[in-house]
Design an enzyme around this catalytic site. Structure first.
Site, PDB file in Angstrom:
ATOM      1  N   GLN A  89       0.808  -1.213   0.000  1.00 27.54           N
ATOM      2  CA  GLN A  89       0.000   0.000   0.000  1.00 27.54           C
ATOM      3  C   GLN A  89       0.848   1.273   0.000  1.00 27.54           C
ATOM      4  O   GLN A  89       0.306   2.371  -0.019  1.00 27.54           O
ATOM      5  CB  GLN A  89      -0.922  -0.009   1.227  1.00 27.54           C
ATOM      6  CG  GLN A  89      -1.911  -1.157   1.234  1.00 27.54           C
ATOM      7  CD  GLN A  89      -2.658  -1.283   2.547  1.00 27.54           C
ATOM      8  OE1 GLN A  89      -2.473  -0.511   3.489  1.00 27.54           O
ATOM      9  NE2 GLN A  89      -3.522  -2.286   2.637  1.00 27.54           N
ATOM     10  N   HIS A 152      -0.944  -0.029   5.716  1.00 27.48           N
ATOM     11  CA  HIS A 152      -1.447   1.010   6.618  1.00 27.48           C
ATOM     12  C   HIS A 152      -0.443   2.138   6.858  1.00 27.48           C
ATOM     13  O   HIS A 152      -0.138   2.499   8.005  1.00 27.48           O
ATOM     14  CB  HIS A 152      -1.876   0.404   7.956  1.00 27.48           C
ATOM     15  CG  HIS A 152      -2.964  -0.618   7.844  1.00 27.48           C
ATOM     16  ND1 HIS A 152      -3.528  -1.223   8.927  1.00 27.48           N
ATOM     17  CD2 HIS A 152      -3.598  -1.152   6.759  1.00 27.48           C
ATOM     18  CE1 HIS A 152      -4.453  -2.087   8.526  1.00 27.48           C
ATOM     19  NE2 HIS A 152      -4.508  -2.053   7.196  1.00 27.48           N
ATOM     20  N   GLU A 245     -14.845   4.286   9.831  1.00 26.94           N
ATOM     21  CA  GLU A 245     -15.337   5.356  10.707  1.00 26.94           C
ATOM     22  C   GLU A 245     -15.154   6.739  10.103  1.00 26.94           C
ATOM     23  O   GLU A 245     -14.194   6.981   9.360  1.00 26.94           O
ATOM     24  CB  GLU A 245     -14.584   5.339  12.045  1.00 26.94           C
ATOM     25  CG  GLU A 245     -14.744   4.074  12.854  1.00 26.94           C
ATOM     26  CD  GLU A 245     -13.990   4.134  14.172  1.00 26.94           C
ATOM     27  OE1 GLU A 245     -14.078   3.147  14.930  1.00 26.94           O
ATOM     28  OE2 GLU A 245     -13.329   5.157  14.461  1.00 26.94           O
ATOM     29  N   TYR A 255      -9.254   7.307  19.764  1.00 22.41           N
ATOM     30  CA  TYR A 255     -10.356   6.806  18.945  1.00 22.41           C
ATOM     31  C   TYR A 255     -10.520   5.296  19.035  1.00 22.41           C
ATOM     32  O   TYR A 255     -11.346   4.723  18.327  1.00 22.41           O
ATOM     33  CB  TYR A 255     -10.190   7.302  17.508  1.00 22.41           C
ATOM     34  CG  TYR A 255     -10.379   8.806  17.463  1.00 22.41           C
ATOM     35  CD1 TYR A 255     -11.634   9.363  17.296  1.00 22.41           C
ATOM     36  CD2 TYR A 255      -9.302   9.659  17.687  1.00 22.41           C
ATOM     37  CE1 TYR A 255     -11.828  10.738  17.329  1.00 22.41           C
ATOM     38  CE2 TYR A 255      -9.474  11.029  17.716  1.00 22.41           C
ATOM     39  CZ  TYR A 255     -10.743  11.565  17.537  1.00 22.41           C
ATOM     40  OH  TYR A 255     -10.921  12.923  17.588  1.00 22.41           O
ATOM     41  N   TYR A 266      -9.920  -9.977   9.586  1.00 22.02           N
ATOM     42  CA  TYR A 266     -10.115 -10.523   8.247  1.00 22.02           C
ATOM     43  C   TYR A 266     -10.286 -12.036   8.270  1.00 22.02           C
ATOM     44  O   TYR A 266     -10.895 -12.623   7.377  1.00 22.02           O
ATOM     45  CB  TYR A 266      -8.933 -10.146   7.349  1.00 22.02           C
ATOM     46  CG  TYR A 266      -8.848  -8.658   7.093  1.00 22.02           C
ATOM     47  CD1 TYR A 266      -9.812  -8.016   6.337  1.00 22.02           C
ATOM     48  CD2 TYR A 266      -7.810  -7.902   7.612  1.00 22.02           C
ATOM     49  CE1 TYR A 266      -9.752  -6.651   6.112  1.00 22.02           C
ATOM     50  CE2 TYR A 266      -7.732  -6.542   7.394  1.00 22.02           C
ATOM     51  CZ  TYR A 266      -8.712  -5.919   6.640  1.00 22.02           C
ATOM     52  OH  TYR A 266      -8.649  -4.567   6.424  1.00 22.02           O
TER      53      TYR A 266
END
Length: 374
Positions: A89, A152, A245, A255, A266
């Site tokens: 990513q 991430h 979210e 959070y 997953y």
């Protein structure tokens, strides 16, 4: 053989007779619109910025910074992009202009970076744009410690009205890091344009928390924007399987990831049985199942008065654009748009021309404008 020929001719006729995308009309509950293709043949475009001269900058995750002039993608990329790694990513991520770009020609890039033997991380560099090259490139932020995953990185950035830069760093696929406040992963960092902790950061008097932290407990933020009225920074983040979210980024808030979530792992195994707990900020809105949100913008233009103040969110997994009508901090209406387009929406931007702009996450990625159907 004749049958194949007839099929090919028939398909050719269908394709030839199908209306061009710019001629198709799409409907929402409040407005009718069409898509204009501004540019294509971009390799996984990730972020978009609007320059004062009317051109645009687009990042490609593969490591190129591209420029669009007069609706034409320039063949040669902007030179001088800092060294980065393209892995999973990670790659070249966000681009954002300094609030005083007109005077100082300064911009900021977020990207994945690797040091052999030490792993990868999210970095932010500051640079000056001179024509079609970057100069005075300087790394101003590096999330530490590095990790060995290629997931991430987050990387979304936004400026507040005081000129401080908010940088999202993901949990790097190692969920427990999001609750470790001596670890830069899994939170939002608030910086000066020199990369120093911004004055008034909530943890500067706590030696157990890194001074740049503004929030923590964030999994993987890939959308960030400033509210046009309140000036607060809004974000969204990927959940695991479920639990995407929307949050308002407020000083010192936790959070909750991974102590609370509306999603599951997953593998199908529960991560926690809690969706809320004391000391944790609940999301303003969440999705279950996941839509994989990416990019977000409040609509503030004049082209669609019916959309004034609505929040638009792109979706990768569900391949759509979501419109949220918000009153104060409550979502009053949710509408899915462009579901038939079949494209992963990576970024959503409010353009200075009054149009919404979209990026699609494909090897042949596109830049679209949403304009009124006329």
């Amino acid at each position: 053989m004749r049958t194949c020929k007839r099929l090919i001719l028939g398909l050719s006729f269908v394709l030839a007779s199908a209306p061009a995308l710019s001629e198709q009309t799409f409907s929402s509950d409040k407005a009718e619109f069409r898509l204009e293709t501004v540019a294509q043949n971009l390799e996984h475009p990730w972020s978009l910025a609007f320059l004062p001269d009317g051109s645009q900058l687009v990042t490609e995750r593969e490591g190129r910074l591209r420029r669009i002039r007069d609706g034409k993608l320039q063949e040669e990329p902007v030179s001088g992009v800092p060294d980065l790694v393209v892995s999973g990513q990670g790659g070249l991520l966000d681009v954002i202009l300094h609030p005083e770009f007109d005077d100082n020609r300064t911009l900021f890039l977020s990207y994945a970076h690797k040091i052999s033997g030490e792993g990868m991380t999210t970095r932010v560099a500051r640079a000056k744009l001179e024509g079609d090259r970057l100069s005075d490139v300087e790394v101003i932020f590096e999330a530490l410690p590095r990790g060995n995953t290629s997931r991430h990185f987050a990387g979304r950035m936004e400026f507040d009205r005081d000129g401080y830069l908010y940088v999202a760093v993901g949990d790097r696929g190692e969920m427990d890091r999001a609750q470790k406040t001596d670890d830069d992963a899994g939170g939002v960092h608030r910086l000066t344009t020199d990369g120093k902790p911004a004055p008034g950061n909530p943890f500067t008097d706590d030696p157990s928390v890194n001074d740049t932290f503004f929030t923590y407990g964030n999994r993987n933020i890939q959308g960030m924007t400033i509210h046009p009225d309140t000036g607060e920074i809004w974000s969204h983040e990927h959940g695991p399987r479920g639990g995407d979210e929307i949050n308002i980024i407020r000083a010192g808030n936790n959070y909750g990831w991974p102590d609370v979530t509306y999603g599951i792992d997953y593998s199908g195994v529960p991560i926690t049985d809690r969706t809320t707990m004391e000391g944790v900020t609940d999301p303003l809105h969440y999705w279950d199942p996941s839509i994989a949100p990416s990019g977000m913008a409040f609509y503030t233009g004049d082209e669609f008065p019916e959309w004034q103040g609505d929040l638009f969110v792109g979706a990768l997994k569900m391949q759509k654009l979501v419109r949220l009508s918000i009153e104060n901090e409550d979502v009053k209406e949710e509408e899915d748009l462009l579901e038939g387009l079949g494209e992963r929406i990576r970024d959503v931007r409010m353009g200075p021309d009054g149009a919404l702009w979209l990026l699609t996450d494909h090897s042949d990625g596109k830049v679209y404008r949403i304009v009124p159907a006329e």
